[in-house]
Design a protein around this motif. Sequence first.
Motif, PDB file in Angstrom:
ATOM      1  N   ALA A   1       2.429  10.687  -0.422  1.00  0.00           N
ATOM      2  CA  ALA A   1       2.710  10.627   1.027  1.00  0.00           C
ATOM      3  C   ALA A   1       3.725   9.600   1.595  1.00  0.00           C
ATOM      4  CB  ALA A   1       1.415  10.421   1.981  1.00  0.00           C
ATOM      5  N   ASP A   2       4.532   9.913   2.544  1.00  0.00           N
ATOM      6  CA  ASP A   2       5.480   9.071   2.946  1.00  0.00           C
ATOM      7  C   ASP A   2       4.946   7.836   3.871  1.00  0.00           C
ATOM      8  OD1 ASP A   2       5.412   9.683   5.705  1.00  0.00           O
ATOM      9  OD2 ASP A   2       6.450  11.458   5.757  1.00  0.00           O
TER      10      ASP A   2
ATOM     11  N   ASN B   1      -0.210   6.329   9.651  1.00  0.00           N
ATOM     12  CA  ASN B   1      -0.970   6.784  10.607  1.00  0.00           C
ATOM     13  C   ASN B   1      -2.395   7.114  10.416  1.00  0.00           C
ATOM     14  OD1 ASN B   1       1.161   6.950  12.366  1.00  0.00           O
ATOM     15  ND2 ASN B   1       2.002   8.903  11.816  1.00  0.00           N
ATOM     16  N   ARG B   2      -2.565   7.554   8.952  1.00  0.00           N
ATOM     17  CA  ARG B   2      -3.739   7.606   8.468  1.00  0.00           C
ATOM     18  C   ARG B   2      -4.304   6.615   8.360  1.00  0.00           C
ATOM     19  NH1 ARG B   2      -4.141  12.582   4.031  1.00  0.00           N
ATOM     20  NH2 ARG B   2      -2.560  13.978   4.867  1.00  0.00           N
TER      21      ARG B   2
ATOM     22  N   PHE C   1       0.740  -0.879  -0.062  1.00  0.00           N
ATOM     23  CA  PHE C   1       0.078   0.052   0.285  1.00  0.00           C
ATOM     24  C   PHE C   1       0.924   1.304  -0.036  1.00  0.00           C
ATOM     25  CE2 PHE C   1      -2.114   2.947   3.186  1.00  0.00           C
ATOM     26  CZ  PHE C   1      -3.029   3.417   2.124  1.00  0.00           C
ATOM     27  N   ALA C   2       1.890   1.152   0.889  1.00  0.00           N
ATOM     28  CA  ALA C   2       2.664   2.425   0.830  1.00  0.00           C
ATOM     29  C   ALA C   2       3.504   2.708  -0.418  1.00  0.00           C
ATOM     30  CB  ALA C   2       3.788   2.309   2.036  1.00  0.00           C
ATOM     31  N   GLY C   3       3.933   1.562  -1.025  1.00  0.00           N
ATOM     32  CA  GLY C   3       4.802   1.521  -2.178  1.00  0.00           C
ATOM     33  C   GLY C   3       3.796   2.320  -3.281  1.00  0.00           C
ATOM     34  N   LEU C   4       2.469   1.911  -3.295  1.00  0.00           N
ATOM     35  CA  LEU C   4       1.508   2.531  -4.486  1.00  0.00           C
ATOM     36  C   LEU C   4       1.326   4.032  -4.141  1.00  0.00           C
ATOM     37  CD1 LEU C   4      -0.709  -0.609  -4.429  1.00  0.00           C
ATOM     38  CD2 LEU C   4       0.443   0.090  -6.240  1.00  0.00           C
TER      39      LEU C   4
END
Length: 237
Positions: free
Chosen positions: A38-39, A45-46, A30-33
Amino acid sequence: MKSPLTTIAFDADDTLWHNERFFRLTQDRFAGLLCDYADADDLANRLLAAEKRNIGHYGYGIKGFTLSMIETAIEVTEDRVPARVIRELIEAGQEMLRHPIELLPHAQRAVETVAQDYRVLLITKGDLLDQERKLAQSGLGDLFDGVEIVSEKTTDIYIDIFTRHGEGPDRAMMVGNSMRSDVVPVVQAGGWGIYVPHGMVWEIEHAEEPRSALRYHKVSTLADLPQLVAQIDPRNT
């Protein structure tokens, strides 16, 4: 002496089989996409905030997690999230729902051992269909005298379950990796709460350890459970 302990219940996810690590892997995806928007820390956190908001709507489990990822993606992109990202998040959730079950070390042996002398229950929360799938794939289903899939684990819920399946919470034990869900409410209900640390704990499941409670115990692994039960049960003294 008559045993005060007649019923032993187990949590499922991250007590009997792996679960949280698949959420962590999907969250990394998810973070990579969304790394252009956002970092990783801000996204985490979100996403956690969205999960907390949505528990009352979606409950616990993969489906609610997937919807919370989509909601967070819409939020951080200010409604401009590409359709391909939404598609990949849905696919990630579907992959989690298909992932084979991997039992944790000592899980099967621990359940088999205590099932020889006690009424054994499975008490888990989450999506009904997914939890039923996991139990069926685990190969442990025939060992349990009862299975309860609940929306939340509270003191009142435990009192109800241990009354229906046994002689009340004062003669019951709950074994699990969540202090908030598997230990504290059971101890408050008058039962034994046994904490089995897993290492990966969802932030929402954190709670203060009830160190002063006489019926609270901690074991390093499920391999230590039969010995602890023998110490608690007067039949073994």
